[in-house]
Design a protein around this motif. Structure first.
Motif, mmCIF file in Angstrom:
data_model
loop_
_atom_site.group_PDB
_atom_site.id
_atom_site.type_symbol
_atom_site.label_atom_id
_atom_site.label_comp_id
_atom_site.label_asym_id
_atom_site.label_seq_id
_atom_site.Cartn_x
_atom_site.Cartn_y
_atom_site.Cartn_z
ATOM 1 N N LEU B 148 41.962 36.909 41.260
ATOM 2 C CA LEU B 148 40.801 37.406 40.515
ATOM 3 C C LEU B 148 40.909 38.908 40.297
ATOM 4 O O LEU B 148 41.695 39.597 40.968
ATOM 5 N N SER B 149 40.098 39.406 39.384
ATOM 6 C CA SER B 149 40.223 40.833 39.052
ATOM 7 C C SER B 149 39.879 41.722 40.237
ATOM 8 O O SER B 149 40.464 42.782 40.426
ATOM 9 N N CYS B 150 38.952 41.248 41.088
ATOM 10 C CA CYS B 150 38.571 42.062 42.246
ATOM 11 C C CYS B 150 39.678 42.110 43.286
ATOM 12 O O CYS B 150 39.679 42.967 44.161
ATOM 13 N N GLY B 151 40.650 41.207 43.173
ATOM 14 C CA GLY B 151 41.737 41.175 44.162
ATOM 15 C C GLY B 151 43.058 41.659 43.595
ATOM 16 O O GLY B 151 44.117 41.407 44.179
ATOM 17 N N GLY B 152 43.002 42.295 42.422
ATOM 18 C CA GLY B 152 44.231 42.829 41.826
ATOM 19 C C GLY B 152 44.967 41.847 40.932
ATOM 20 O O GLY B 152 45.995 42.171 40.347
ATOM 21 N N GLY B 153 44.445 40.622 40.845
ATOM 22 C CA GLY B 153 45.065 39.626 39.971
ATOM 23 C C GLY B 153 44.496 39.713 38.565
ATOM 24 O O GLY B 153 43.711 40.614 38.249
ATOM 25 N N SER B 154 44.882 38.751 37.761
ATOM 26 C CA SER B 154 44.378 38.743 36.395
ATOM 27 C C SER B 154 44.363 37.333 35.842
ATOM 28 O O SER B 154 45.286 36.556 36.056
ATOM 29 N N LEU B 303 44.340 21.317 45.571
ATOM 30 C CA LEU B 303 44.846 22.677 45.317
ATOM 31 C C LEU B 303 45.237 23.398 46.605
ATOM 32 O O LEU B 303 45.615 24.573 46.564
ATOM 33 N N GLU B 304 45.130 22.710 47.725
ATOM 34 C CA GLU B 304 45.484 23.397 48.977
ATOM 35 C C GLU B 304 46.922 23.888 48.913
ATOM 36 O O GLU B 304 47.826 23.118 48.560
ATOM 37 N N GLY B 305 47.107 25.144 49.229
ATOM 38 C CA GLY B 305 48.438 25.745 49.130
ATOM 39 C C GLY B 305 48.583 26.634 47.909
ATOM 40 O O GLY B 305 49.571 27.349 47.768
ATOM 41 N N VAL B 306 47.606 26.589 47.007
ATOM 42 C CA VAL B 306 47.687 27.415 45.787
ATOM 43 C C VAL B 306 47.666 28.907 46.146
ATOM 44 O O VAL B 306 48.125 29.746 45.361
ATOM 45 N N ASP B 307 47.165 29.226 47.328
ATOM 46 C CA ASP B 307 47.177 30.631 47.773
ATOM 47 C C ASP B 307 48.607 31.148 47.932
ATOM 48 O O ASP B 307 48.826 32.350 47.951
ATOM 49 N N LYS B 308 49.571 30.248 48.024
ATOM 50 C CA LYS B 308 50.971 30.678 48.147
ATOM 51 C C LYS B 308 51.652 30.805 46.781
ATOM 52 O O LYS B 308 52.832 31.147 46.688
ATOM 53 N N ALA B 309 50.915 30.459 45.725
ATOM 54 C CA ALA B 309 51.502 30.511 44.382
ATOM 55 C C ALA B 309 51.418 31.916 43.802
ATOM 56 O O ALA B 309 50.593 32.724 44.214
ATOM 57 N N ASP B 310 52.299 32.188 42.835
ATOM 58 C CA ASP B 310 52.239 33.449 42.086
ATOM 59 C C ASP B 310 51.391 33.302 40.837
ATOM 60 O O ASP B 310 50.883 34.280 40.303
ATOM 61 N N SER B 311 51.305 32.080 40.344
ATOM 62 C CA SER B 311 50.544 31.854 39.111
ATOM 63 C C SER B 311 50.002 30.431 39.107
ATOM 64 O O SER B 311 50.585 29.524 39.708
ATOM 65 N N VAL B 331 47.330 35.062 37.396
ATOM 66 C CA VAL B 331 48.515 35.558 38.097
ATOM 67 C C VAL B 331 48.075 36.564 39.157
ATOM 68 O O VAL B 331 47.072 37.263 38.993
ATOM 69 N N LYS B 332 48.850 36.620 40.235
ATOM 70 C CA LYS B 332 48.512 37.574 41.300
ATOM 71 C C LYS B 332 48.932 38.980 40.915
ATOM 72 O O LYS B 332 48.277 39.944 41.292
ATOM 73 N N HIS B 333 50.052 39.082 40.216
ATOM 74 C CA HIS B 333 50.605 40.409 39.907
ATOM 75 C C HIS B 333 50.867 40.532 38.414
ATOM 76 O O HIS B 333 51.995 40.311 37.959
ATOM 77 N N PRO B 334 49.826 40.898 37.648
ATOM 78 C CA PRO B 334 50.007 40.995 36.186
ATOM 79 C C PRO B 334 51.124 41.979 35.808
ATOM 80 O O PRO B 334 51.707 41.857 34.739
ATOM 81 N N LYS B 335 51.417 42.898 36.683
ATOM 82 C CA LYS B 335 52.472 43.881 36.421
ATOM 83 C C LYS B 335 53.790 43.204 36.005
ATOM 84 O O LYS B 335 54.511 43.709 35.142
ATOM 85 N N PHE B 336 54.114 42.079 36.621
ATOM 86 C CA PHE B 336 55.389 41.438 36.288
ATOM 87 C C PHE B 336 55.367 40.863 34.863
ATOM 88 O O PHE B 336 56.399 40.772 34.207
ATOM 89 N N LEU B 337 54.185 40.466 34.416
ATOM 90 C CA LEU B 337 54.082 39.986 33.030
ATOM 91 C C LEU B 337 54.214 41.144 32.058
ATOM 92 O O LEU B 337 54.960 41.055 31.073
#
Lengths: 500, 500
Positions: B148-154, B303-311, B331-337
């Motif tokens: 989420l946006s509050c956690g640095g994701g997008s 969805l259990e385990g989705v916390d380990k996903a990048d997207s 995505v957790k790290h929009p920077k890579f996109l």
């Protein structure tokens, strides 16, 4: 079990109950019509600050349903201030986004049918109408027959010109990589040998497509200058090709542009096409904006040489009254696209596809699903007629010509390049010995104009010269809106010069 | 000059004159509402033959404008017969395309505003509302805060899951290629060393994305079977990874699926995520269809385990009442996109972008232009509320459960895999010693059902077994429609068995 399902299954009906749908959709029609009626009351370029909306909306979705009236009130008070009004007649920025009554009706119908036309069987009309209307439009442009269905070519609607150039670049990459692979070279090594050619005025989407395709390292960006009015020079291209060939690269792709993003420059397609054929390059022509003008005979000469191209793209959503998105791509040999993009999974197998009796348009694009966008084009061509579309284009060009004449007649403004189509590139004259000051002056003028909210222009930099761009092409733009904008520009120029 | 422009510039007004627009749009609302009212009178799967439309339409666009009534008459008589009616309550094919009143209203408004939100300034509300509603939806799914946006994701809306997986694959390719390039390896050679992992049930869009990214040569397709109900086996994945590492490859990407296209199988995200983290793979979770069901607490365990996903990607247009298209990617790290897809051309430069005060969503997708699709999600979440959406999902699952119970109780039909979510995979039982005959029998049954036009199902093949798929998820599908389809299937089975 039974009763649980019965009790619950009344809900979905209210989610798309016909008479409720009808009533709400009528309400939305009036909301949007009122917006068009009042559009001149909004600042054209939104005046909000970054992050404005977060403060106005809750942090989570509501648990219980809200009322449409409340949502529409929020659209009015919270969303509209954050809108840059592309449909305003005083929108002269970028290139326009062209809505129209016919285009919108097609969009409405497409959304209402809500079919997903990935393969022919998933909605035959969606595939077949697309082929038919792209033939119609291709004929209006006098595209060579090889681009039309009767000549073995294919039209296909993409979302944007970026996607169009991406799929043709992938097709070209595949075609050329196969040749190298036939010589025993690995595919990934082949990518490293492929070189592509654009000018420094080519739309940046080609750079992006090259990144996506993994061939950006050898994308040659050929400089242009005012001596060709920023068109790609065939001799410069020949020189770049010769150097690459001498260094062991395999040239594979060339993009020519009719109406560049910066200044609507027109590359010499005929000469570029000859070079492309000589070197077996895939020759793509990007005419996203200006191609639309070529439905008028007096502008058609800009496309001369397109018969030598492998693919041609233009965006009816830019200047042919088609609501966004609708980018039309024609290719001579659809086989190269399907070679690069086709998939045939079991879940989509069906008699028509297995018999090769149909084209499945998913294989000519990146996404799988696709909307029924050809409806928009069909409505537009039928409801305005070819004559109506030509007259629409001519009105904008005529208004742009008028602006050009005002600038030429003005003491303090100058054209940076001659007007092409409906794009006017101009600036406040600067002392020749102080180009930095001239650039700052014009950037300041642009912001002073835009902050007023009465019109919206954007800029470019041509050969180091900061340039104001006024693209006359919004659906409801008339000569008077151009005159009004010119008065505002002059007013702000007065203020600026009196201060400095 | 002046008078020519004045004389001509009355035309564009009639092209989007407000009161005419209003009148025509109201007419279209009634046309579509009547279509919904009468939808049960059309064959669900279109019954036309390839090429039917060409014979019905002229070969070129009309020179003069036609009337809306004539165009609508043609829609009725020429287009509707070529439509496969995805909005029919008896549409059980593929996965559904979910229209709704709220979704359509959002679509209408987006089309009416017709803004192109490539960068923040081009319409701030379009960018900001997208971030906000994807946070809302992410919270309904209980996605980890890093998305989420509050956690640095997008969150970012793509057109389709195909595009979503394409952009994350490109981001992953870039991330891993950079590591190899730091060791002195050329970019194109790096591509040849990268290996990616999917199962044979993974959606074919990953194969297509790998072709696009130029890494398809080393896409490992891990077989599944009925022992895991066609879920990807972590031990098989470990084996494939070990082999590749031993052979000098650099594993870089893994796709897990929640609700596969064939049979709605659920891959074990937790175990896959551990393996991904161990090997520094980009872990993408494709939950295009079934992800939507996870807004209900009783389904969230999938969805259990989705916390380990990048997207993570899901398609509200499949099963969350959102008119096509709307594929939500987090995505957790929009920077890579943005590393893989960003471009910063002069013509789009503006204060907010230059100050890095905003995100320009064009850099998280392939196209440049983008529609204001978040309006649809906003309308849906507000007008139905989280409770309404959950109840909608539950109704479909409940109807699918009912169908499953009928199949289990039946003498001649059998479930091929246990029902997952609202997808029922079944078949006519076949003699175990004659699987080919069983497959032919079921294929014949499917065509006999579909040709009647009263409902539309599609098929898959699971471990060689031809399987009928009935996806219960069209917006207006109620229990009764499922019962009606079941009666038709039985009726045709009777006929088939009496003949054979």
């Amino acid at each position: 079990m039974e009763s649980e399902a019965n009790g619950a299954d009344r809900k979905p009906m209210s989610i798309l109950e016909v008479e409720e749908w009808r009533r709400c959709a009528h309400q939305m029609v009036d909301f949007i019509a009122d917006y068009y009626r009042d559009i001149a009351t909004f600042p054209v370029r939104s005046q909000v600050e970054p992050g404005y909306l977060k403060a106005l909306l809750p942090e989570a979705a509501p648990e219980d349903p809200e009322k449409l009236d409340d949502v529409l009130a929020d659209v009015r008070t919270k969303i509209l201030p954050g809108i840059t009004h592309w449909q305003s007649p005083s929108f002269f920025a970028y290139y326009p986004s062209n809505g129209s009554t016919a285009g919108y009706l097609g969009e409405m119908l497409s959304g209402g049918l809500n079919v997903i036309g990935f393969s022919w069987i998933s909605s035959p009309a969606a595939t077949e109408l697309e082929t038919i209307v792209l033939d119609w439009l291709g004929k209006l442009l006098e595209l060579p027959q090889q681009f039309l269905s009767c000549g073995g070519g294919s039209g296909v609607i993409q979302g944007t010109a970026s996607e169009a150039v991406c799929v043709v670049l992938l097709a070209a990459r595949r075609r050329s990589a196969l040749k190298l692979m036939a010589q025993g070279i690995l595919e990934c090594e082949a990518f490293g040998k492929l070189s592509a050619y654009v000018s420094d005025q080519t739309h940046f989407c080609v750079q992006k497509a090259a990144q996506i395709a993994g061939v950006a390292a050898n994308l040659r960006v050929i400089p242009t200058d005012s001596s060709t009015n920023f068109a790609l020079s065939p001799s410069a291209l020949r020189k770049a090709l010769a150097e690459d060939i001498a260094s062991g690269y395999t040239p594979f792709f060339l993009c020519g542009t009719v109406g560049t993003t910066s200044s609507a420059a027109v590359d010499p397609l005929g000469e570029l096409g000859d070079i492309a054929q000589e070197h077996e390059l895939w020759f793509h022509v990007d005419a996203a904006y200006a191609g639309n003008a070529c439905i008028c005979p007096e502008n058609r000469h800009n496309l001369e040489g397109v018969d030598k191209a492998d693919s041609y793209c233009m965006n009816p959503h830019k200047w042919l009254l088609c609501n966004f998105d609708c980018s039309t791509l024609w290719v001579k040999h659809p086989k190269f696209l399907t070679d690069a993009l086709s998939t045939r999974p079991e879940v989509l197998r069906n008699k028509a596809t297995d018999a090769n009796a149909v084209v499945d348009l998913k294989d000519l694009q990146i996404p799988l699903g696709r909307r029924f966008r050809s409806l928009k084009l069909w409505f537009i061509m039928r409801l305005y007629g070819a004559s109506g579309l030509r007259s629409y284009i001519r009105n904008h060009i005529s208004a742009a010509k008028h602006l050009e004449s005002l600038i030429i007649a003005s003491d303090r403004f100058e054209m940076v390049v001659p007007r092409n189509f409906s794009l006017v590139c101009f600036r406040l004259k600067a002392h020749e010995d102080d180009s930095a000051r001239g650039n700052t002056l014009n950037a300041t003028l642009l912001e002073a104009v835009n902050i007023r909210g009465e019109c919206f222009l954007t800029h470019t930099i041509l050969d180091g010269v900061y340039t104001l761009r006024m693209a006359v092409g919004s659906t409801r733009t008339e000569l008077q809106h151009v005159k009004d904008a010119w008065a505002i520009i002059n007013h702000e120029a007065d203020r600026l010069i009196s201060i400095s």
